[in-house]
Motif scaffolding. Structure first.
Motif, PDB file in Angstrom:
ATOM      1  N   LEU A  45       0.738  -1.217   0.092  1.00 44.51           N
ATOM      2  CA  LEU A  45       0.152  -0.086  -0.042  1.00 44.51           C
ATOM      3  C   LEU A  45       0.907   1.364  -0.003  1.00 44.51           C
ATOM      4  O   LEU A  45       0.416   2.237  -0.440  1.00 44.51           O
ATOM      5  N   LEU A  46       2.019   1.179   0.582  1.00 44.37           N
ATOM      6  CA  LEU A  46       2.893   2.317   0.892  1.00 44.37           C
ATOM      7  C   LEU A  46       3.575   2.398  -0.954  1.00 44.37           C
ATOM      8  O   LEU A  46       3.543   3.735  -1.300  1.00 44.37           O
ATOM      9  N   ALA A  47       4.051   1.360  -1.238  1.00 44.64           N
ATOM     10  CA  ALA A  47       4.416   1.623  -2.668  1.00 44.64           C
ATOM     11  C   ALA A  47       3.665   2.010  -3.615  1.00 44.64           C
ATOM     12  O   ALA A  47       3.986   2.841  -4.535  1.00 44.64           O
ATOM     13  N   GLU A  48       2.265   1.795  -3.577  1.00 41.49           N
ATOM     14  CA  GLU A  48       1.387   2.262  -4.509  1.00 41.49           C
ATOM     15  C   GLU A  48       0.891   3.494  -4.165  1.00 41.49           C
ATOM     16  O   GLU A  48      -0.128   3.859  -4.895  1.00 41.49           O
ATOM     17  N   LYS A  49       1.480   4.035  -2.912  1.00 43.72           N
ATOM     18  CA  LYS A  49       1.084   5.485  -2.454  1.00 43.72           C
ATOM     19  C   LYS A  49      -0.604   5.504  -2.284  1.00 43.72           C
ATOM     20  O   LYS A  49      -1.077   6.705  -2.424  1.00 43.72           O
ATOM     21  N   LYS A  50      -1.174   4.523  -1.903  1.00 41.30           N
ATOM     22  CA  LYS A  50      -2.511   4.537  -1.336  1.00 41.30           C
ATOM     23  C   LYS A  50      -2.490   4.850   0.282  1.00 41.30           C
ATOM     24  O   LYS A  50      -3.639   5.004   0.580  1.00 41.30           O
ATOM     25  N   ILE A  51      -1.517   4.765   0.930  1.00 32.96           N
ATOM     26  CA  ILE A  51      -1.276   5.140   2.117  1.00 32.96           C
ATOM     27  C   ILE A  51       0.051   5.706   2.245  1.00 32.96           C
ATOM     28  O   ILE A  51       0.935   5.944   1.448  1.00 32.96           O
ATOM     29  N   ASP A  59      -8.312   1.526   4.004  1.00 34.54           N
ATOM     30  CA  ASP A  59      -9.415   0.682   3.413  1.00 34.54           C
ATOM     31  C   ASP A  59      -8.489  -0.703   2.743  1.00 34.54           C
ATOM     32  O   ASP A  59      -7.782  -0.613   1.717  1.00 34.54           O
ATOM     33  N   MET A  60      -8.670  -1.982   3.417  1.00 38.52           N
ATOM     34  CA  MET A  60      -7.871  -2.741   2.853  1.00 38.52           C
ATOM     35  C   MET A  60      -8.360  -3.396   1.548  1.00 38.52           C
ATOM     36  O   MET A  60      -7.581  -4.036   0.826  1.00 38.52           O
TER      37      MET A  60
END
Length: 146
Positions: A25-31, A41-42
């Protein structure tokens, strides 16, 4: 709790699935590391990608536990290993016999070493290779690890 705190926790306690999920999620910049964990939101996660990351173990997480192996009536050896089977095999190769039993201990179990108290988790940082002998214990003597 912040994502940063949960990420550190997942690495410290070797929770591979959680660590790789947060990594994804960090790599995808979603969080971000400063986000509140309760607002994540998982459903945003690509679970197939996370499974692939866990399988490849991109974070290099290898869960190591501590095992007490009974040598005879009074003597025990503590071995760091990835599993009970690995601890027994290491014991067998090291001592050329099978242990009488093998039990996993909690890494947060504290013991006396010299004049200090240390947990198996803290002591594990002193080792670079596993499996490894952490020390010996003689039943009926003080609770010090030799």
């Amino acid at each position: 709790m912040l994502v940063r705190e949960m990420y550190e926790y997942s690495l410290l306690y070797e929770d591979s699935t959680l660590a790789h999920s947060l990594y994804h999620l960090l790599a995808e910049k979603k969080i971000s590391l400063d986000d509140d964990l309760s607002k994540i939101d998982m459903k945003q996660a690509n679970h197939e990608k996370i499974a692939e990351l866990v399988q490849k173990n991109v974070l290099g997480i290898r869960k190591i536990g501590i095992y007490s192996l009974k040598m005879d009536k009074k003597n025990f050896v503590f071995i760091y290993a990835g599993s009970e089977e690995e601890a027994i095999e290491f014991y067998r190769k090291s001592f050329h016999k099978y242990p009488l039993n093998c039990h996993e201990y909690l890494l947060d179990f504290e013991l006396t070493r010299g004049n200090d108290v240390i947990s198996f988790r803290e002591m594990r940082r002193e080792f670079e290779r596993f499996p490894a002998v952490a020390g010996y214990f003689v039943k009926g003597e003080s609770t010090r690890l030799a």
